[in-house]
Design a protein around this motif. Structure first.
Motif, PDB file in Angstrom:
ATOM      1  N   ALA A 121      17.701  18.565  -6.869  1.00  0.00           N
ATOM      2  CA  ALA A 121      16.429  18.123  -7.812  1.00  0.00           C
ATOM      3  C   ALA A 121      15.310  19.026  -8.040  1.00  0.00           C
ATOM      4  CB  ALA A 121      16.003  16.678  -7.392  1.00  0.00           C
ATOM      5  N   PHE A 122      15.141  19.814  -6.896  1.00  0.00           N
ATOM      6  CA  PHE A 122      13.991  20.892  -7.188  1.00  0.00           C
ATOM      7  C   PHE A 122      13.898  21.787  -8.285  1.00  0.00           C
ATOM      8  CE2 PHE A 122      13.974  19.622  -2.617  1.00  0.00           C
ATOM      9  CZ  PHE A 122      12.589  19.031  -2.657  1.00  0.00           C
ATOM     10  N   PHE A 123      15.492  21.912  -8.872  1.00  0.00           N
ATOM     11  CA  PHE A 123      15.628  23.178  -9.793  1.00  0.00           C
ATOM     12  C   PHE A 123      15.068  22.359 -11.029  1.00  0.00           C
ATOM     13  CE2 PHE A 123      18.803  24.217  -6.491  1.00  0.00           C
ATOM     14  CZ  PHE A 123      18.187  25.476  -5.979  1.00  0.00           C
ATOM     15  N   GLY A 124      15.242  20.975 -11.146  1.00  0.00           N
ATOM     16  CA  GLY A 124      14.790  20.154 -12.376  1.00  0.00           C
ATOM     17  C   GLY A 124      13.151  20.489 -12.364  1.00  0.00           C
ATOM     18  N   ALA A 125      12.722  20.771 -11.382  1.00  0.00           N
ATOM     19  CA  ALA A 125      11.143  20.906 -11.513  1.00  0.00           C
ATOM     20  C   ALA A 125      10.792  22.195 -11.905  1.00  0.00           C
ATOM     21  CB  ALA A 125      10.396  20.511  -9.962  1.00  0.00           C
ATOM     22  N   ALA A 126      11.648  23.301 -11.137  1.00  0.00           N
ATOM     23  CA  ALA A 126      11.438  24.563 -11.540  1.00  0.00           C
ATOM     24  C   ALA A 126      11.579  24.886 -13.200  1.00  0.00           C
ATOM     25  CB  ALA A 126      12.567  25.552 -10.854  1.00  0.00           C
ATOM     26  N   ALA A 127      12.543  24.078 -13.648  1.00  0.00           N
ATOM     27  CA  ALA A 127      12.825  24.496 -15.245  1.00  0.00           C
ATOM     28  C   ALA A 127      11.559  24.061 -16.147  1.00  0.00           C
ATOM     29  CB  ALA A 127      14.212  23.436 -15.623  1.00  0.00           C
ATOM     30  N   GLN A 128      10.742  23.278 -15.575  1.00  0.00           N
ATOM     31  CA  GLN A 128       9.456  22.910 -16.340  1.00  0.00           C
ATOM     32  C   GLN A 128       8.409  24.162 -16.588  1.00  0.00           C
ATOM     33  OE1 GLN A 128       9.974  19.997 -17.570  1.00  0.00           O
ATOM     34  NE2 GLN A 128      11.767  19.646 -15.989  1.00  0.00           N
ATOM     35  N   ILE A 129       8.769  25.155 -16.179  1.00  0.00           N
ATOM     36  CA  ILE A 129       8.041  26.648 -16.268  1.00  0.00           C
ATOM     37  C   ILE A 129       7.888  26.845 -17.608  1.00  0.00           C
ATOM     38  CG2 ILE A 129      10.057  28.184 -15.886  1.00  0.00           C
ATOM     39  CD1 ILE A 129       8.102  29.948 -14.639  1.00  0.00           C
ATOM     40  N   GLY A 130       8.945  26.600 -18.544  1.00  0.00           N
ATOM     41  CA  GLY A 130       8.788  26.891 -19.935  1.00  0.00           C
ATOM     42  C   GLY A 130       7.536  26.038 -20.663  1.00  0.00           C
ATOM     43  N   ILE A 131       7.338  24.871 -20.206  1.00  0.00           N
ATOM     44  CA  ILE A 131       6.379  23.944 -20.817  1.00  0.00           C
ATOM     45  C   ILE A 131       4.841  24.848 -20.339  1.00  0.00           C
ATOM     46  CG2 ILE A 131       4.958  21.965 -20.466  1.00  0.00           C
ATOM     47  CD1 ILE A 131       7.449  20.615 -19.765  1.00  0.00           C
TER      48      ILE A 131
ATOM     49  N   LEU B 237      11.132  29.096 -27.463  1.00  0.00           N
ATOM     50  CA  LEU B 237      10.541  30.166 -26.459  1.00  0.00           C
ATOM     51  C   LEU B 237      10.659  29.095 -25.341  1.00  0.00           C
ATOM     52  CD1 LEU B 237       8.290  32.644 -28.058  1.00  0.00           C
ATOM     53  CD2 LEU B 237      10.409  32.776 -27.091  1.00  0.00           C
ATOM     54  N   ALA B 238       9.881  27.670 -25.486  1.00  0.00           N
ATOM     55  CA  ALA B 238       9.887  26.943 -24.523  1.00  0.00           C
ATOM     56  C   ALA B 238      11.158  26.673 -23.773  1.00  0.00           C
ATOM     57  CB  ALA B 238       8.939  25.709 -24.751  1.00  0.00           C
ATOM     58  N   PHE B 239      12.134  26.266 -24.666  1.00  0.00           N
ATOM     59  CA  PHE B 239      13.318  25.914 -24.416  1.00  0.00           C
ATOM     60  C   PHE B 239      14.050  26.990 -23.487  1.00  0.00           C
ATOM     61  CE2 PHE B 239      16.821  22.897 -25.391  1.00  0.00           C
ATOM     62  CZ  PHE B 239      16.050  21.681 -25.807  1.00  0.00           C
ATOM     63  N   ALA B 240      14.003  27.884 -23.898  1.00  0.00           N
ATOM     64  CA  ALA B 240      14.731  29.165 -23.518  1.00  0.00           C
ATOM     65  C   ALA B 240      13.941  29.434 -22.057  1.00  0.00           C
ATOM     66  CB  ALA B 240      14.846  30.419 -24.357  1.00  0.00           C
ATOM     67  N   ILE B 241      12.779  29.499 -22.148  1.00  0.00           N
ATOM     68  CA  ILE B 241      12.173  29.757 -20.762  1.00  0.00           C
ATOM     69  C   ILE B 241      12.408  28.872 -19.644  1.00  0.00           C
ATOM     70  CG2 ILE B 241       9.692  30.192 -19.573  1.00  0.00           C
ATOM     71  CD1 ILE B 241       8.840  31.427 -22.340  1.00  0.00           C
ATOM     72  N   SER B 242      12.570  27.619 -20.413  1.00  0.00           N
ATOM     73  CA  SER B 242      12.953  26.396 -19.047  1.00  0.00           C
ATOM     74  C   SER B 242      14.118  26.626 -18.632  1.00  0.00           C
ATOM     75  CB  SER B 242      12.586  25.126 -19.784  1.00  0.00           C
ATOM     76  OG  SER B 242      11.424  24.716 -20.374  1.00  0.00           O
ATOM     77  N   ILE B 243      15.140  26.968 -19.413  1.00  0.00           N
ATOM     78  CA  ILE B 243      16.672  27.232 -19.102  1.00  0.00           C
ATOM     79  C   ILE B 243      16.429  28.307 -17.818  1.00  0.00           C
ATOM     80  CG2 ILE B 243      18.825  27.873 -19.686  1.00  0.00           C
ATOM     81  CD1 ILE B 243      18.205  26.676 -22.403  1.00  0.00           C
ATOM     82  N   ALA B 244      15.712  29.477 -18.233  1.00  0.00           N
ATOM     83  CA  ALA B 244      15.697  30.872 -17.538  1.00  0.00           C
ATOM     84  C   ALA B 244      15.058  30.410 -16.194  1.00  0.00           C
ATOM     85  CB  ALA B 244      15.076  31.843 -18.327  1.00  0.00           C
TER      86      ALA B 244
END
Length: 403
Positions: A128-138, A320-327
């Motif tokens: 679940a922590f990786f779901g939090a990490a993916a918010q970096i794109g926001i 970019l927000a989408f792509a950065i969140s995935i990355a």
């Protein structure tokens, strides 16, 4: 001839011909209808949004949503709903009563909660922590947009597209920058529909062949979990109650979205005692809310509002927000693997978006391409579901700081 001229003046042909922007917006509405009907890209939203765009831009129909300044009185009060309907038409009545008040997105979230199973996440909490990490794109796009000249509130609305959650993006924009509602809603739902394209695009550039081959079930056999949930049914009932209280204390502004999501999930997990409530939340209530949301969001996209350089910035920034969140999710897994014996497939980090369950299905298919026995769906769902929670909390943080 005079009769024909009068008949011509009664139609909208003259105003349409004199205003190329109106023609362009009608074409955009038709394109959204095509994507929803023919390509099946988020049809439940793109079809009403596309039709709303066309209705709003047909001259004389009085179906376009007007700016808030138009319904504001000199003493800073607003026209009442009956006056708005009489003066500006039914679509403005729907918008100012159901959208501007922030009513419909939480109602849709209630239905989403009733359709969501938190079981995969509860069984794999570390994922679940990786779901939090993916918010970096926001937050990455939030700061980038401010550097490019967007106001903080506009940048917050743009960044939230990276959460890959349509109702969250709409709710945040209503609270922060309602004048950008149309283009942000279109960008959010368009990129959600393009998850099968964007996730592989980013994953193939950030994940090595060796990492694609990390077999999660083999890792579970090598390093079995130390603790197992004995009564998953009880935990699934307790979880939304406890999380709702914790979030309400820590991030109160996220409660309208997350609270309704968790309530919807609770009535689902209780079972037969609340089955009728769950059916209503996922059926007539959610469907009706989706219709009004789509039509009124489309109606905000008049030529005067949409045909602007900021719209182009939103489209680029949203991607970019989408792509950065995935990355960001992929990178978080890579960092975790540096310090852990039990390895995790980075595709699980790529699903930290809120696009449930599409992102998980796409990641699972990518994993199976590299190893036909590497079924990742249940693991991806853990990160994917936590992304729903993460994006709602991120929205609450932005609203709290900027609203």
């Amino acid at each position: 001839m005079e009769v024909f001229k009068q008949l011509y003046d009664m139609t909208a042909l003259g105003p349409i011909g004199d205003n190329p922007g109106v023609l362009l917006m009608i074409v955009i509405g038709a394109l959204l209808l095509y994507l929803g009907i023919v390509k099946k890209y988020e049809p439940l939203l793109l079809v009403p949004i596309g039709f709303g765009v066309i209705l709003a831009n047909l001259p004389g129909g009085n179906m376009g949503v007007v700016a808030a300044e138009m319904v504001e009185l000199p003493d800073h009060r607003y026209l009442n709903l009956f006056e708005i309907a009489s003066e500006y038409g039914i679509m403005n009545f729907i918008y100012y009563s159901l959208i501007k008040t922030g009513f419909l997105p939480p109602i849709i979230f209630m239905g989403v909660g009733a359709l969501t199973d938190f079981g995969p996440m509860l069984r794999n909490l570390r994922l679940a922590f990786f779901g939090a990490a993916a918010q970096i794109g926001i937050f990455g796009v939030f700061f980038g947009a401010m550097a490019l000249g967007f106001t903080p509130k506009e940048a917050g609305s743009l960044g939230i597209i990276g959460g890959a959650d349509g109702p969250t993006a709409i709710y945040t924009t209503i609270m922060l920058a309602p004048h950008l509602l149309g283009p942000i809603a279109i960008a959010a739902y368009s990129y959600m529909a393009l998850v099968p394209v964007i996730v592989p695009l980013v994953a193939n550039r950030f994940i090595s062949k060796k990492e694609f081959g990390i077999h999660m079930k083999k890792q579970d056999k090598l390093y079995p979990p130390k603790y197992k949930i004995k009564n998953i049914k009880a935990v699934k009932i307790i979880f939304p109650i406890v999380l709702g209280v914790v979030v309400a204390i820590l991030v109160p502004s996220s409660v309208p979205l997350l609270g309704m999501l968790l309530f919807g999930n609770l009535i689902k997990e209780i079972g037969t005692a609340t089955q009728r409530l769950s059916d209503a939340a996922t059926g007539p209530i959610m469907n009706t809310a989706t219709i009004f949301l789509g039509l009124s969001v489309g109606a905000t996209m008049t030529a005067e509002v949409f045909l602007d350089l900021k719209t182009l910035g939103i489209i680029v920034g949203g991607f970019l927000a989408f792509a950065i969140s995935i990355a960001g999710g992929i990178t978080a897994v890579k960092v975790y693997n540096l310090f852990s014996k039990k390895k995790i497939n980075p595709l699980i980090g790529a699903t930290g978006l809120s696009a449930v369950p599409m992102a998980s299905r796409v990641a699972n298919e990518l994993g199976l391409k590299h190893d036909g026995s590497n079924h990742l769906l249940q693991y991806c769902m853990a990160s994917n579901i936590s992304g729903v929670i993460g994006s709602a909390v991120a929205a609450g943080v932005l609203i709290s700081l900027l609203g």
